[in-house]
Motif scaffolding. Sequence first.
Motif, short mmCIF file in Angstrom:
data_model
loop_
_atom_site.label_atom_id
_atom_site.label_comp_id
_atom_site.label_asym_id
_atom_site.label_seq_id
_atom_site.Cartn_x
_atom_site.Cartn_y
_atom_site.Cartn_z
N LEU A 82 -9.60 -68.35 -28.50
CA LEU A 82 -9.68 -67.67 -29.46
C LEU A 82 -8.49 -68.12 -30.26
CD1 LEU A 82 -10.63 -64.42 -28.40
CD2 LEU A 82 -12.94 -66.45 -29.19
N PHE A 83 -7.54 -69.23 -30.04
CA PHE A 83 -6.09 -69.49 -31.13
C PHE A 83 -6.64 -70.59 -31.48
CE2 PHE A 83 -4.24 -65.04 -29.32
CZ PHE A 83 -3.45 -64.91 -30.15
N GLY A 84 -7.70 -71.72 -31.23
CA GLY A 84 -8.24 -72.53 -31.51
C GLY A 84 -7.61 -73.93 -30.57
N GLN A 85 -8.11 -74.72 -30.55
CA GLN A 85 -8.49 -75.53 -29.64
C GLN A 85 -7.37 -76.88 -30.31
OE1 GLN A 85 -11.47 -76.34 -27.07
NE2 GLN A 85 -13.13 -75.42 -28.63
N SER A 86 -8.41 -78.39 -31.14
CA SER A 86 -7.39 -78.93 -32.10
C SER A 86 -5.86 -78.42 -32.44
CB SER A 86 -8.17 -80.02 -33.13
OG SER A 86 -7.85 -78.63 -33.87
N LEU A 88 -4.52 -78.98 -35.64
CA LEU A 88 -5.45 -78.26 -36.54
C LEU A 88 -6.34 -77.30 -37.36
CD1 LEU A 88 -5.05 -78.78 -40.29
CD2 LEU A 88 -7.35 -80.07 -39.65
N GLU A 89 -7.15 -76.69 -36.03
CA GLU A 89 -7.54 -75.97 -35.68
C GLU A 89 -6.42 -74.25 -35.35
OE1 GLU A 89 -11.66 -75.28 -34.00
OE2 GLU A 89 -10.21 -75.21 -32.43
N ARG A 90 -5.09 -74.74 -34.65
CA ARG A 90 -4.49 -73.48 -34.57
C ARG A 90 -3.91 -73.72 -35.67
NH1 ARG A 90 -4.81 -76.43 -28.16
NH2 ARG A 90 -3.08 -77.76 -29.69
N ALA A 91 -3.81 -74.44 -36.22
CA ALA A 91 -2.57 -74.30 -37.36
C ALA A 91 -3.35 -73.24 -38.44
CB ALA A 91 -1.92 -76.03 -38.26
N GLN A 92 -4.20 -73.75 -38.46
CA GLN A 92 -5.14 -72.99 -39.73
C GLN A 92 -5.72 -71.11 -39.87
OE1 GLN A 92 -8.59 -75.69 -38.89
NE2 GLN A 92 -7.74 -76.88 -41.76
N ILE A 93 -5.75 -71.25 -37.72
CA ILE A 93 -5.85 -69.49 -36.86
C ILE A 93 -4.53 -69.36 -37.61
CG2 ILE A 93 -6.37 -68.76 -35.28
CD1 ILE A 93 -8.85 -70.93 -34.14
N GLU A 94 -3.85 -69.71 -37.15
CA GLU A 94 -2.71 -69.14 -37.52
C GLU A 94 -1.89 -68.49 -38.68
OE1 GLU A 94 0.48 -68.61 -34.66
OE2 GLU A 94 1.88 -67.95 -36.26
N MET A 95 -2.09 -69.74 -39.90
CA MET A 95 -2.39 -69.22 -40.98
C MET A 95 -3.25 -67.93 -41.46
SD MET A 95 -3.67 -71.78 -44.70
CE MET A 95 -5.27 -71.36 -44.35
N TRP A 96 -4.25 -68.27 -41.05
CA TRP A 96 -5.09 -66.89 -42.04
C TRP A 96 -4.69 -65.48 -40.74
CZ3 TRP A 96 -8.38 -66.24 -46.36
CH2 TRP A 96 -8.27 -67.79 -46.07
N GLN A 152 -17.84 -70.27 -42.25
CA GLN A 152 -18.43 -69.55 -41.49
C GLN A 152 -18.07 -68.34 -40.91
OE1 GLN A 152 -20.45 -70.81 -37.76
NE2 GLN A 152 -21.71 -69.07 -37.39
N TYR A 153 -16.65 -68.58 -40.34
CA TYR A 153 -15.34 -67.84 -40.10
C TYR A 153 -14.59 -68.10 -40.72
CZ TYR A 153 -18.67 -67.96 -35.88
OH TYR A 153 -20.15 -67.31 -35.42
N ILE A 154 -13.21 -67.17 -40.57
CA ILE A 154 -12.40 -66.64 -41.91
C ILE A 154 -10.92 -68.46 -41.71
CG2 ILE A 154 -10.23 -65.36 -41.18
CD1 ILE A 154 -12.12 -63.97 -42.76
N ALA A 155 -11.10 -68.74 -40.24
CA ALA A 155 -10.65 -70.16 -39.71
C ALA A 155 -11.13 -71.00 -40.50
CB ALA A 155 -9.16 -70.07 -38.73
N GLY A 156 -12.49 -71.56 -40.63
CA GLY A 156 -13.06 -72.50 -40.52
C GLY A 156 -14.21 -72.11 -39.70
N SER A 157 -14.71 -72.99 -38.53
CA SER A 157 -16.15 -73.22 -38.08
C SER A 157 -16.35 -72.65 -36.81
CB SER A 157 -16.44 -74.43 -38.55
OG SER A 157 -15.33 -75.29 -36.93
N SER A 158 -14.93 -71.87 -35.97
CA SER A 158 -15.09 -71.41 -34.78
C SER A 158 -14.99 -69.99 -35.38
CB SER A 158 -14.16 -72.20 -34.04
OG SER A 158 -14.51 -73.70 -34.01
#
Length: 204
Positions: A82-86, A88-96, A152-158
């Motif tokens: 729930l905090f991202g996998q890649s 980039l995803e982890r950074a995007q989730i942190e940003m949002w 689809q979701y706040i930080a992207g596709s997940s």
Amino acid sequence: MKLYETPSTPNCLRVSLFLAEKGMDIPREIIDVRAGDNLKEDFCKKSVNGLVPTLELDNGDYLCESIAICRYFEEIHPHPALFGQSHLERAQIEMWQRIIELQGIVLIAQAIRNLKQVYKDRENCIEDWGYEALLRFRKILPKIEAQLAAHQYIAGSSFSVADISTFIMLKMASKMEIEIDQQWPSIHRWQKEISQRPAFAALS
Ligand SMILES: N[C@@H](CCC(=O)N[C@@H](CS)C(=O)NCC(=O)O)C(=O)O
């Protein structure tokens, strides 16, 4: 492990939704913040900020701050992530997560605290600051609308912790009569989808 919480409060709800999305449950103890249980010396020894939620660990350590608590659960129970996998995803989730927290949750909490005066037994409530916080809070809605129109979701596709934070932020906003209607079609679409997830549907 034990979670000290006041179930009806937004930050405790955030942790509960996070646990439910993880398929986890842990022992809990109710702290009645309205009655001021969190101000008592015994609780303040456990919680650095004297607020709920606070997590007691088996080694006798304590964690407060809902996002730090969620982060701990993510570390001990990584799936679903729930905090991202890649990277980039982890950074995007942190940003949002930070946008929602700093430009959303903090402001709407200040509006509620100063205008509804829910904690007037323990702080000076300043009406002007409440109205200003509410005005500043409203600026986050077009940003979320644009993001959800494209993703689809706040930080992207997940689905992520940032969606849980956005959900509790909008729940707080509804206490100030800010409702998500057709003026915000993408947020409305997202809200409908989110509310069908088992963890969220269990709330109603
Ligand atoms: N940033 C903290 C905020 C915690 C917080 O404000 N908790 C509220 C309930 S949602 C509380 O304990 N209020 C009691 C008080 O202010 O005395 C977090 O995310 O955990």
